[in-house]
Design an enzyme around this catalytic site. Sequence first.
Site, mmCIF file in Angstrom:
data_model
loop_
_atom_site.group_PDB
_atom_site.id
_atom_site.type_symbol
_atom_site.label_atom_id
_atom_site.label_comp_id
_atom_site.label_asym_id
_atom_site.label_seq_id
_atom_site.Cartn_x
_atom_site.Cartn_y
_atom_site.Cartn_z
ATOM 1 N N ASP A 33 0.829 -1.213 0.000
ATOM 2 C CA ASP A 33 0.000 0.000 0.000
ATOM 3 C C ASP A 33 0.865 1.266 0.000
ATOM 4 O O ASP A 33 2.093 1.186 -0.049
ATOM 5 C CB ASP A 33 -0.948 -0.058 1.208
ATOM 6 C CG ASP A 33 -2.317 0.519 0.913
ATOM 7 O OD1 ASP A 33 -2.440 1.354 0.001
ATOM 8 O OD2 ASP A 33 -3.281 0.139 1.618
ATOM 9 N N TRP B 270 -2.678 3.508 -5.683
ATOM 10 C CA TRP B 270 -3.943 4.192 -6.040
ATOM 11 C C TRP B 270 -3.866 4.934 -7.361
ATOM 12 O O TRP B 270 -4.708 5.792 -7.660
ATOM 13 C CB TRP B 270 -4.387 5.168 -4.925
ATOM 14 C CG TRP B 270 -4.039 4.752 -3.540
ATOM 15 C CD1 TRP B 270 -4.289 3.528 -2.976
ATOM 16 C CD2 TRP B 270 -3.368 5.522 -2.541
ATOM 17 N NE1 TRP B 270 -3.811 3.507 -1.693
ATOM 18 C CE2 TRP B 270 -3.252 4.720 -1.395
ATOM 19 C CE3 TRP B 270 -2.868 6.826 -2.501
ATOM 20 C CZ2 TRP B 270 -2.638 5.161 -0.225
ATOM 21 C CZ3 TRP B 270 -2.261 7.278 -1.333
ATOM 22 C CH2 TRP B 270 -2.150 6.446 -0.214
ATOM 23 N N ASP C 219 -9.434 4.235 -4.363
ATOM 24 C CA ASP C 219 -10.261 3.125 -3.871
ATOM 25 C C ASP C 219 -11.657 3.079 -4.490
ATOM 26 O O ASP C 219 -12.299 4.113 -4.701
ATOM 27 C CB ASP C 219 -10.459 3.242 -2.357
ATOM 28 C CG ASP C 219 -9.207 2.913 -1.578
ATOM 29 O OD1 ASP C 219 -8.137 2.750 -2.195
ATOM 30 O OD2 ASP C 219 -9.305 2.839 -0.340
#
Length: 629
Positions: A156, A202, A223
């Site tokens: 992430d 992202w 997201d």
Amino acid sequence: MLSSITILTLPALILASPTLHKRLANGLALTPPMGWNSYNHYNCAPNQSIIHSNAEALVSLGLADLGYTYVTTDCGWTIPHRTADNKLTWNGSLFPAGFPALGQYIHDLGLGFGVYSDGGVQMCMTGGVNQTGSLGHEATDAETFASWGADLLKYDNCYSSAEKDFPNVDYEPLTSPHQNYVNMRNALDATGKNLLFQICDWGVDFPSAWAPELGNTWRVTNDIIPNWRTIFRIVNQVVPQTDHAGPGRWLDLDMLEVGNNIFTHAEEQTHFALWSILKSPLTIGCALNDSFTSVSASSLAIMKNENVIAFNQDALGVSANLTRRYSDEGYDVWSGPLSGNRTVAALVNWNNHSIDATLDLPDVGFQIAGWVRDAWTNETRKNVMTSCKASIEAHGTLLLELGETVPAGVYQLDGAPVSSPCNLKVNKQGSSYQISTGQSSVTLPVTLIAGNNNTLAISTTSPIESITITPPNGTFYPNTAFTISGPGNASHITCVPGLCAPLGVKIGDLSPNNSASLTIPASAKAVGSRYVELTYINNDVAISTSWGEGRNARNITISVNNQTTRLEVPLSGRSSELYSAMKGWGDSAVLGVLVDGWKEGDNEVVVGNVGGEKGVQSLGADFVGLKVF
Ligand SMILES: *[C@@H]1O[C@H](CO)[C@@H](O)[C@H](O)[C@H]1NC(C)=O
Ligand SMILES: *[C@@H]1O[C@H](CO)[C@@H](O)[C@H](O)[C@H]1NC(C)=O
Ligand SMILES: *[C@@H]1O[C@H](CO)[C@@H](O)[C@H](O)[C@H]1NC(C)=O
Ligand SMILES: *[C@@H]1O[C@H](CO)[C@@H](O)[C@H](O)[C@H]1NC(C)=O
Ligand SMILES: *[C@@H]1O[C@H](CO)[C@@H](O)[C@H](O)[C@H]1NC(C)=O
Ligand SMILES: *[C@@H]1O[C@H](CO)[C@@H](O)[C@H](O)[C@H]1NC(C)=O
Ligand SMILES: *[C@@H]1O[C@H](CO)[C@@H](O)[C@H](O)[C@H]1NC(C)=O
Ligand SMILES: *[C@@H]1O[C@H](CO)[C@@H](O)[C@H](O)[C@H]1NC(C)=O
Ligand SMILES: *[C@@H]1O[C@H](CO)[C@@H](O)[C@H](O)[C@H]1NC(C)=O
Ligand SMILES: *[C@@H]1O[C@H](CO)[C@@H](O)[C@H](O)[C@H]1NC(C)=O
Ligand SMILES: *[C@@H]1O[C@H](CO)[C@@H](O)[C@H](O)[C@H]1NC(C)=O
Ligand SMILES: *[C@@H]1O[C@H](CO)[C@@H](O)[C@H](O)[C@H]1NC(C)=O
């Protein structure tokens, strides 16, 4: 319009040249990875019993047999600080048996063990809790995950930029997150274990440009959120990058919301269909089974649809893309090739009411399909000519597999013997042509009338295999020929050399109050509705607005003699929205649209954003040019 026909004795063959990108070749994810992840349902609060019961359900519900095999515990599994020997460790009250045992449990079910970390100083967490991230500890953490028997790492991007005072999510970091992923890639390689590596930044800094050589999958957007509007936003961001997908490297559209009781059945079908044909990883994000709930039969049926899974897992590994968008009518056509000369086509109804829609086969490149199968009903229609009609539910998708297709414009004949010489009549107006001995095809100009039924009558002694009708070349009208009028900032903008193709100039800041116009003459044969290809630029990347109304789209209108057609264009950017020369606002794209209102003589053609004040963005897409057919 003046077209030409070619009468061929062999079927036409269309060859496409593949684009090659530098990429990772670790032998993993030759088709998009499938599995389950805790985040969409349990947020950053997973625990051992949750992981156990969902992993068991993957097996007992038959999902593992269909390919859903990776089980990943997302954020929330660790503790705020590292151990005395500087390692990450699990929260013992949430995972009493520990992570090596969790991995063993998952492996014993025949499944893959997915772990999660973050390339920043801290991991993504909720409720003001901090947990140490992997930044600066890549080698240690990769070694730890490998020693626990992990098969997959999702990595992430929270707190990736220390420069900006550790914001949780920083969509505009001073430095690209790219280097964090290089560091973890190198650390994974050093372990000697082969982990599937899922990059999750992202979409910051256009990872399709650099992630294929580092990871097996990479997120391309912010997201997914539990709201229907998220689907349109995500797919609009994927459009300019679909060609980066391929075996071993996939664009990740984020985890599935199917089964989370957010969408209607039709909406869940659309979501699953688009994720499948765009070759996203299929990561189930619902509670399949826990002590409170279990997945509904209807959601389960969607995720278990073997036709749709087969589109995703097809051996060819080519993503579908947006073929046509009918903004005024509210639907899209997406399509892409499958192995075995098959094609998948999706007609997506964005309207919140059902529509009777027609899929024109030429919109997906064909004239005829020997068979067409509806992926949801599994019904097959034979010999579908030119178009296919269906009723599509609100927010639903007609999802079709096409086989034995014949390219658009090609009409296959039986080779029936006819008379001599070659006589051609178009709309009852005839001419005669001599075919020399041994000649295998003849190309003749024909005049067809737009929007009408045109009749071709051909007679010849040579048996005819097929006829091909090639549309005329369009005429390109550059933005530089258009005159800007009205208040506001609309202007011609000179781009960085090589950008704003094919002109190097665009018109920016078109608004509801200003526009660009040009007079275009048309013949009596080119009246009514005509096909127009719009070259546009839009890089309004909805990262920070993705929980709101951000759509990754902008409207642009083309008015012909005051009759207006709207096209809501997706992104065109194929480079970094933060660090490239024009931040992606120099990358142009082309989308075709039918534009009505043409008359004989001079036509007033106006490009702008009529009604733009009603949209999310009052400024239209940037305009490069129009090709009129
Ligand atoms: C769901 O969990 C319960 C309790 O452990 C178990 O009895 C049931 O068989 C599980 N169902 C599925 C489909 O795995
Ligand atoms: C473990 O998780 C529980 C539940 O979220 C939390 O209350 C506790 O503080 C965590 N333990 C540590 C060491 O962080
Ligand atoms: C795990 O999560 C479930 C669902 O949120 C909860 O009911 C259960 O008490 C949790 N178990 C532990 C050990 O925290
Ligand atoms: C989390 O980290 C940030 C940045 O270091 C700090 O400002 C904040 O106080 C920390 N929160 C907790 C609960 O420790
Ligand atoms: C998208 O699909 C169209 C039609 O199949 C094709 O011509 C085009 O090259 C594709 N674009 C990309 C970027 O793959
Ligand atoms: C696909 O079509 C090509 C050209 O018609 C043909 O040569 C090839 O055998 C076909 N492949 C399959 C798997 O049907
Ligand atoms: C779609 O329509 C239904 C029923 O008319 C309504 O309940 C729902 O909120 C609408 N959905 C959206 C996204 O507007
Ligand atoms: C769909 O029909 C085909 C025959 O056309 C059959 O082989 C296949 O098993 C069916 N698939 C499903 C999911 O029912
Ligand atoms: C063309 O032919 C079809 C089928 O016969 C008919 O439905 C349609 O109305 C005709 N269109 C025009 C413009 O004549
Ligand atoms: C159409 O364009 C192609 C390629 O740009 C060219 O080869 C061809 O000669 C053109 N045809 C006509 C009729 O102008
Ligand atoms: C379009 O509408 C404007 C304003 O109503 C009018 O001035 C203009 O003449 C119209 N143009 C055409 C081609 O009809
Ligand atoms: C495009 O126009 C439609 C219709 O007015 C509107 O609903 C939509 O929000 C607009 N899109 C953007 C990005 O503004």
